[in-house]
Every structure is written in C-alpha cells, then in structure tokens.
Motif scaffolding. Structure first.
Motif, mmCIF file in Angstrom:
data_model
loop_
_atom_site.group_PDB
_atom_site.id
_atom_site.type_symbol
_atom_site.label_atom_id
_atom_site.label_comp_id
_atom_site.label_asym_id
_atom_site.label_seq_id
_atom_site.Cartn_x
_atom_site.Cartn_y
_atom_site.Cartn_z
ATOM 1 N N ARG A 74 -65.379 40.176 -0.047
ATOM 2 C CA ARG A 74 -65.852 39.586 -1.298
ATOM 3 C C ARG A 74 -64.962 40.049 -2.425
ATOM 4 N NH1 ARG A 74 -68.424 37.825 -5.582
ATOM 5 N NH2 ARG A 74 -70.558 38.328 -6.098
ATOM 6 N N ILE A 75 -64.662 39.125 -3.322
ATOM 7 C CA ILE A 75 -63.918 39.444 -4.543
ATOM 8 C C ILE A 75 -64.834 39.097 -5.709
ATOM 9 C CG2 ILE A 75 -61.916 38.881 -5.962
ATOM 10 C CD1 ILE A 75 -60.399 38.323 -3.346
ATOM 11 N N MET A 76 -65.031 40.061 -6.597
ATOM 12 C CA MET A 76 -65.978 39.897 -7.694
ATOM 13 C C MET A 76 -65.341 40.368 -8.998
ATOM 14 S SD MET A 76 -69.837 41.497 -8.045
ATOM 15 C CE MET A 76 -69.355 43.061 -7.358
ATOM 16 N N THR A 77 -65.496 39.572 -10.039
ATOM 17 C CA THR A 77 -65.066 39.958 -11.372
ATOM 18 C C THR A 77 -66.277 40.584 -12.052
ATOM 19 O OG1 THR A 77 -63.502 38.128 -11.416
ATOM 20 C CG2 THR A 77 -64.039 39.159 -13.519
ATOM 21 N N VAL A 113 -73.808 53.452 -3.903
ATOM 22 C CA VAL A 113 -73.930 52.059 -4.338
ATOM 23 C C VAL A 113 -73.641 51.983 -5.833
ATOM 24 C CG1 VAL A 113 -75.488 50.091 -4.562
ATOM 25 C CG2 VAL A 113 -75.643 51.576 -2.551
ATOM 26 N N LEU A 114 -72.853 50.986 -6.223
ATOM 27 C CA LEU A 114 -72.529 50.801 -7.632
ATOM 28 C C LEU A 114 -73.041 49.438 -8.090
ATOM 29 C CD1 LEU A 114 -71.161 51.766 -10.198
ATOM 30 C CD2 LEU A 114 -69.025 50.828 -9.343
ATOM 31 N N SER A 115 -73.905 49.424 -9.091
ATOM 32 C CA SER A 115 -74.399 48.185 -9.688
ATOM 33 C C SER A 115 -73.504 47.828 -10.861
ATOM 34 C CB SER A 115 -75.838 48.364 -10.181
ATOM 35 O OG SER A 115 -76.697 48.562 -9.096
ATOM 36 N N VAL A 116 -73.099 46.560 -10.901
ATOM 37 C CA VAL A 116 -72.186 46.081 -11.936
ATOM 38 C C VAL A 116 -72.657 44.713 -12.428
ATOM 39 C CG1 VAL A 116 -70.180 47.316 -11.025
ATOM 40 C CG2 VAL A 116 -70.675 45.020 -10.197
ATOM 41 N N TRP A 117 -72.161 44.302 -13.584
ATOM 42 C CA TRP A 117 -72.461 42.974 -14.111
ATOM 43 C C TRP A 117 -71.372 42.022 -13.626
ATOM 44 C CZ3 TRP A 117 -76.498 40.658 -16.015
ATOM 45 C CH2 TRP A 117 -76.339 39.425 -16.641
ATOM 46 N N ASP A 118 -71.760 41.046 -12.794
ATOM 47 C CA ASP A 118 -70.834 40.031 -12.279
ATOM 48 C C ASP A 118 -70.660 38.989 -13.378
ATOM 49 O OD1 ASP A 118 -69.674 37.752 -11.060
ATOM 50 O OD2 ASP A 118 -70.594 38.223 -9.128
ATOM 51 N N ASN A 171 -73.048 35.878 -13.898
ATOM 52 C CA ASN A 171 -73.918 36.292 -15.011
ATOM 53 C C ASN A 171 -75.177 36.988 -14.496
ATOM 54 O OD1 ASN A 171 -72.400 35.543 -17.302
ATOM 55 N ND2 ASN A 171 -72.944 33.411 -16.954
ATOM 56 N N GLY A 172 -74.951 37.973 -13.632
ATOM 57 C CA GLY A 172 -76.074 38.713 -13.092
ATOM 58 C C GLY A 172 -75.632 40.038 -12.512
ATOM 59 N N TRP A 173 -76.618 40.902 -12.272
ATOM 60 C CA TRP A 173 -76.344 42.206 -11.688
ATOM 61 C C TRP A 173 -76.076 42.048 -10.195
ATOM 62 C CZ3 TRP A 173 -75.304 46.299 -14.497
ATOM 63 C CH2 TRP A 173 -75.779 46.356 -15.816
ATOM 64 N N ARG A 174 -75.026 42.687 -9.725
ATOM 65 C CA ARG A 174 -74.676 42.726 -8.303
ATOM 66 C C ARG A 174 -74.320 44.169 -7.981
ATOM 67 N NH1 ARG A 174 -76.490 38.496 -9.382
ATOM 68 N NH2 ARG A 174 -75.800 36.422 -8.787
#
Length: 99
Positions: free
Chosen positions: A42-45, A74-79, A83-86
């Motif tokens: 997976r690639i996520m901005t 585990v690291l929670s980030v804003w995608d 436009n949501g937490w991942r």
C-alpha cells in the motif's frame, strides 16, 4: 535471556522508527509505502500536521487529544487522499518518500 534481548532490541528499533516518522509527519505530508496485514503493498499520502488534521470530536477517537495507551507498533496518520484516519504497523513499513 538471549531471546529477551532480541525482543528488547526489536522494540527499541520499532520505537525509533516510529518516533522518526512522527517527527517527519508533523512537519510535512509524506508518501509512505508499507505492506498491509494481508500482504498487499500500500502507498498512502499522509500527515500529522496540526494545520491539516480535522478538529477533534467526541465521535472521532483517533483525533481526540487525551492520554491513552499507545501501541508503539501501530502508527495512526491522517490519509490526505481518503480524508480519514488510517494506520499501519511499523514492522510492515518499507519506506517514506516526499509527497
């Protein structure tokens, strides 16, 4: 005893990687590449910049600013695209690239 040392070293490495990622994500939006639990890449901005994050609400648990147990694996980030937490697991992290 040897296995305990290895586990401690692995935990320290995970924590160091996590802290480095958090520091970078608080300053800018980055592209992160990792493997999902099912093995897919997976690639996520994403980002953790205060100016980009949504305001905290009672319904949105990851955005709440409160003291809680943090799983350092585990690291929670804003995608920024969704436009949501991942979140992703640090031990499945591959690389980080500029946006």
């Amino acid at each position: 005893m040897y296995l305990e040392k290895i586990k401690i070293m692995e935990a320290q490495e995970i924590e160091a990687i996590r802290n480095d990622l958090v520091d970078k994500l608080k300053k800018e939006t980055l592209t992160v590449r990792f493997n999902k639990l099912n093995g897919d890449e997976r690639i996520m901005t994403c980002t953790l910049q205060e100016s980009v994050l949504p305001p905290a609400t009672k319904d949105d648990k990851p955005s709440q600013k409160k003291v809680r147990d943090v799983n350092i694996e585990v690291l929670s980030v804003w995608d920024t695209n969704a436009n949501g937490w991942r979140s992703f697991r640090i031990d499945r992290f591959i690389e980080v690239m500029p946006k």
